[in-house]
Design an enzyme around this catalytic site. Structure first.
Site, PDB file in Angstrom:
ATOM      1  N   ASP A 160       0.841  -1.204   0.000  1.00  0.00           N
ATOM      2  CA  ASP A 160       0.000   0.000   0.000  1.00  0.00           C
ATOM      3  C   ASP A 160       0.876   1.253   0.000  1.00  0.00           C
ATOM      4  O   ASP A 160       0.589   2.235  -0.699  1.00  0.00           O
ATOM      5  CB  ASP A 160      -0.908  -0.007   1.243  1.00  0.00           C
ATOM      6  CG  ASP A 160      -1.605  -1.348   1.418  1.00  0.00           C
ATOM      7  OD1 ASP A 160      -2.432  -1.692   0.566  1.00  0.00           O
ATOM      8  OD2 ASP A 160      -1.291  -2.075   2.378  1.00  0.00           O
ATOM      9  N   HIS A 188      -4.623  -3.387   6.372  1.00  0.00           N
ATOM     10  CA  HIS A 188      -4.424  -3.651   4.937  1.00  0.00           C
ATOM     11  C   HIS A 188      -5.783  -4.085   4.378  1.00  0.00           C
ATOM     12  O   HIS A 188      -6.062  -5.269   4.201  1.00  0.00           O
ATOM     13  CB  HIS A 188      -3.369  -4.739   4.723  1.00  0.00           C
ATOM     14  CG  HIS A 188      -3.251  -5.168   3.293  1.00  0.00           C
ATOM     15  ND1 HIS A 188      -2.881  -4.310   2.285  1.00  0.00           N
ATOM     16  CD2 HIS A 188      -3.487  -6.355   2.688  1.00  0.00           C
ATOM     17  CE1 HIS A 188      -2.887  -4.955   1.127  1.00  0.00           C
ATOM     18  NE2 HIS A 188      -3.259  -6.192   1.345  1.00  0.00           N
TER      19      HIS A 188
HETATM   20  P1  NAD Z   1      -1.800 -18.667  -4.162  1.00  0.00           P
HETATM   21  O1  NAD Z   1      -3.115 -19.348  -4.020  1.00  0.00           O
HETATM   22  O2  NAD Z   1      -1.179 -18.511  -5.507  1.00  0.00           O
HETATM   23  O3  NAD Z   1      -0.733 -19.423  -3.249  1.00  0.00           O
HETATM   24  C1  NAD Z   1      -0.991 -19.753  -1.925  1.00  0.00           C
HETATM   25  C2  NAD Z   1      -0.151 -20.979  -1.602  1.00  0.00           C
HETATM   26  O4  NAD Z   1      -0.266 -21.217  -0.210  1.00  0.00           O
HETATM   27  C3  NAD Z   1      -0.621 -22.246  -2.328  1.00  0.00           C
HETATM   28  O5  NAD Z   1       0.478 -22.853  -2.985  1.00  0.00           O
HETATM   29  C4  NAD Z   1      -1.155 -23.116  -1.194  1.00  0.00           C
HETATM   30  O6  NAD Z   1      -0.940 -24.513  -1.425  1.00  0.00           O
HETATM   31  C5  NAD Z   1      -0.318 -22.608  -0.017  1.00  0.00           C
HETATM   32  N1  NAD Z   1      -0.885 -22.876   1.291  1.00  0.00           N
HETATM   33  C6  NAD Z   1      -2.194 -22.881   1.664  1.00  0.00           C
HETATM   34  N2  NAD Z   1      -2.311 -23.202   2.960  1.00  0.00           N
HETATM   35  C7  NAD Z   1      -1.055 -23.376   3.424  1.00  0.00           C
HETATM   36  C8  NAD Z   1      -0.518 -23.750   4.683  1.00  0.00           C
HETATM   37  N3  NAD Z   1      -1.296 -24.008   5.745  1.00  0.00           N
HETATM   38  N4  NAD Z   1       0.828 -23.855   4.807  1.00  0.00           N
HETATM   39  C9  NAD Z   1       1.636 -23.630   3.749  1.00  0.00           C
HETATM   40  N5  NAD Z   1       1.191 -23.304   2.526  1.00  0.00           N
HETATM   41  C10 NAD Z   1      -0.148 -23.168   2.375  1.00  0.00           C
HETATM   42  O7  NAD Z   1      -1.929 -17.259  -3.418  1.00  0.00           O
HETATM   43  P2  NAD Z   1      -0.980 -15.973  -3.565  1.00  0.00           P
HETATM   44  O8  NAD Z   1      -1.455 -15.154  -4.697  1.00  0.00           O
HETATM   45  O9  NAD Z   1       0.440 -16.400  -3.506  1.00  0.00           O
HETATM   46  O10 NAD Z   1      -1.403 -15.167  -2.248  1.00  0.00           O
HETATM   47  C11 NAD Z   1      -1.114 -15.655  -0.955  1.00  0.00           C
HETATM   48  C12 NAD Z   1      -1.765 -14.781   0.097  1.00  0.00           C
HETATM   49  O11 NAD Z   1      -1.178 -13.468   0.095  1.00  0.00           O
HETATM   50  C13 NAD Z   1      -3.274 -14.545  -0.108  1.00  0.00           C
HETATM   51  O12 NAD Z   1      -3.934 -14.621   1.149  1.00  0.00           O
HETATM   52  C14 NAD Z   1      -3.331 -13.130  -0.656  1.00  0.00           C
HETATM   53  O13 NAD Z   1      -4.577 -12.523  -0.429  1.00  0.00           O
HETATM   54  C15 NAD Z   1      -2.223 -12.487   0.131  1.00  0.00           C
HETATM   55  N6  NAD Z   1      -1.701 -11.212  -0.376  1.00  0.00           N
HETATM   56  C16 NAD Z   1      -1.389 -10.249   0.540  1.00  0.00           C
HETATM   57  C17 NAD Z   1      -0.878  -9.022   0.130  1.00  0.00           C
HETATM   58  C18 NAD Z   1      -0.548  -7.931   1.113  1.00  0.00           C
HETATM   59  O14 NAD Z   1      -0.259  -6.800   0.668  1.00  0.00           O
HETATM   60  N7  NAD Z   1      -0.548  -8.147   2.416  1.00  0.00           N
HETATM   61  C19 NAD Z   1      -0.665  -8.803  -1.232  1.00  0.00           C
HETATM   62  C20 NAD Z   1      -0.983  -9.817  -2.143  1.00  0.00           C
HETATM   63  C21 NAD Z   1      -1.501 -11.018  -1.696  1.00  0.00           C
HETATM   64  C1  LMR Z   2      -3.431  -6.683  -2.552  1.00  0.00           C
HETATM   65  O1  LMR Z   2      -3.522  -5.661  -1.883  1.00  0.00           O
HETATM   66  O2  LMR Z   2      -3.147  -6.664  -3.766  1.00  0.00           O
HETATM   67  C2  LMR Z   2      -3.600  -8.012  -1.876  1.00  0.00           C
HETATM   68  O3  LMR Z   2      -3.969  -7.853  -0.540  1.00  0.00           O
HETATM   69  C3  LMR Z   2      -4.532  -8.921  -2.599  1.00  0.00           C
HETATM   70  C4  LMR Z   2      -5.969  -8.486  -2.462  1.00  0.00           C
HETATM   71  O4  LMR Z   2      -6.794  -9.324  -2.084  1.00  0.00           O
HETATM   72  O5  LMR Z   2      -6.258  -7.324  -2.725  1.00  0.00           O
END
Ligand code: NAD
Ligand code: LMR
Length: 329
Positions: A160, A188
């Site tokens: 952000d 967030h």
């Molecule tokens: P994705 O679905 O591509 O990958 C998630 C991975 O986590 C998968 O490979 C899955 O098998 C694994 N997983 C699920 N449960 C698990 C566990 N208990 N232990 C270990 N691995 C596990 O998702 P992504 O796009 O990589 O996103 C991951 C997370 O990050 C999501 O919750 C998304 O919303 C979040 N995210 C946060 C931000 C932020 O700014 N804070 C930004 C982008 C994404």
């Molecule tokens: C983001 O900010 O891009 C991530 O938290 C993914 C989402 O769900 O928006």
């Protein structure tokens, strides 16, 4: 001098953020160009094969700093001796969802991982929670790790922060490197508050340079706060490379420090500063030095900012109460 490798654990290693993250960790962007790393990849059983494929590719890069890769579905093994833990593994939201809608699906992941960190990690462990809803998941992990100092659990709002800098640069024609002291407050989520009242552009106050409260309220804040949803709408999947980049930035700054005269935004346990109830994991302006962070104190919070910070903090309190109700903290 040969340095001891730093153990970096990444959960969700086979996911889309994991794929964008691991190569940058292994090439030295997380900790520094002279710091060797050992990677521990945690996945659920269904993700192990894909994680092995990624590990093969990491090998094929012949990164000089990469001193080993372990892959496991056992959190106790994954966090054994961990110095840095990036908790990414969790379900991403899809179109039409808010991040808070993931609490029930994802919250349960972070309690056992917090316990495994408590029982196995190195004494200097630093934890960054990326999996959404990141702030409250960090609270869950922290609550399950009573022996680890609470301040070691942080949540990612650096994406952000970077988004806000980029939007402000586009509006004013400034270079991103001229923008300092921007702050993300709160959660967030769509209630987050990107604050430019203390930011500077080329040394001048950013709010004065912009001088357009309507743009601030009706364009800048919603654009930054809803950028995640806009990416999902456009890409059909949630942000990955920019999220991985922000995770690298967050840990790099925490470990290596903020630049003189600047600060960053991190989701951290509140000490009560700025009226944020103690214990909530909220985003604040922080400076980092010698591997520690401190909240920037003494900022004047105007009415415009106060109302928005309070709304986001209120949402954090509601999320905390919800996970309490689920028995997760
Ligand atoms: P994705 O679905 O591509 O990958 C998630 C991975 O986590 C998968 O490979 C899955 O098998 C694994 N997983 C699920 N449960 C698990 C566990 N208990 N232990 C270990 N691995 C596990 O998702 P992504 O796009 O990589 O996103 C991951 C997370 O990050 C999501 O919750 C998304 O919303 C979040 N995210 C946060 C931000 C932020 O700014 N804070 C930004 C982008 C994404
Ligand atoms: C983001 O900010 O891009 C991530 O938290 C993914 C989402 O769900 O928006």
């Amino acid at each position: 001098m040969t340095r001891t490798p730093v153990n970096v654990t990444v959960t969700g290693a086979a996911g889309q953020i994991g794929y964008a993250l691991l190569f940058r960790i292994a090439s030295g962007h997380l900790l520094g160009a002279d710091v060797p790393v050992k990677l521990r990849l945690l996945e659920i059983p269904q993700g192990l094969k894909a994680a092995e494929g990624t590990a093969m590719e990491l090998d094929d890069c012949a990164f000089p700093l990469l001193r080993g890769i372990d892959i496991t579905d056992d959190p106790n093994v994954a966090f054994d001796g961990a110095n840095v833990a990036l908790l990414v593994g969790a379900r991403p939201r899809t179109k039409g969802m808010e991040r808070g809608d993931l609490l029930e699906a994802n919250g349960g992941i972070f309690k056992p991982q917090g316990k495994a960190i408590n029982d196995n990690a190195a004494d200097d462990i630093k934890v960054l929670v990326v999996g959404n809803p990141a702030n409250t998941n960090a609270l869950i992990a922290q609550a399950a790790a009573p022996d680890v100092p609470a301040e070691r659990f942080t949540a990612m709002t650096r994406l952000d922060h970077n988004r806000a800098i980029s939007q402000l640069a586009a509006k004013t024609g400034a270079a991103v490197s001229d923008i300092k002291r921007l702050t993300i407050w709160g959660n967030h989520s769509a209630t987050q508050y990107p604050d430019i009242f203390h930011a500077t552009i080329g040394g001048k106050n950013a709010a004065e340079v912009v001088n357009d409260e309507q743009w601030l309220a009706d364009e800048f804040i919603p654009t930054v706060a809803k950028r995640g949803a806009a990416i999902i709408e456009a890409r059909g999947a949630s942000s990955a490379a920019s999220a991985a980049n922000a995770a690298i930035d967050h840990v790099h700054t925490w470990v290596n420090g903020t630049a003189e005269g600047d600060w960053t935004s991190m989701g951290i346990p509140s000490d009560g500063s700025y009226g944020v109830p103690e214990g909530l994991i909220s985003s604040f302006p922080v400076t980092c030095k010698d591997g520690k962070y401190e909240i920037v104190q003494g900022l004047d919070i105007n009415e415009f900012s106060r109302a928005r910070i309070d709304a986001s903090v209120q949402e954090l309190a509601e999320e905390r109460d919800a996970v309490r109700g689920l028995g997760l903290i």
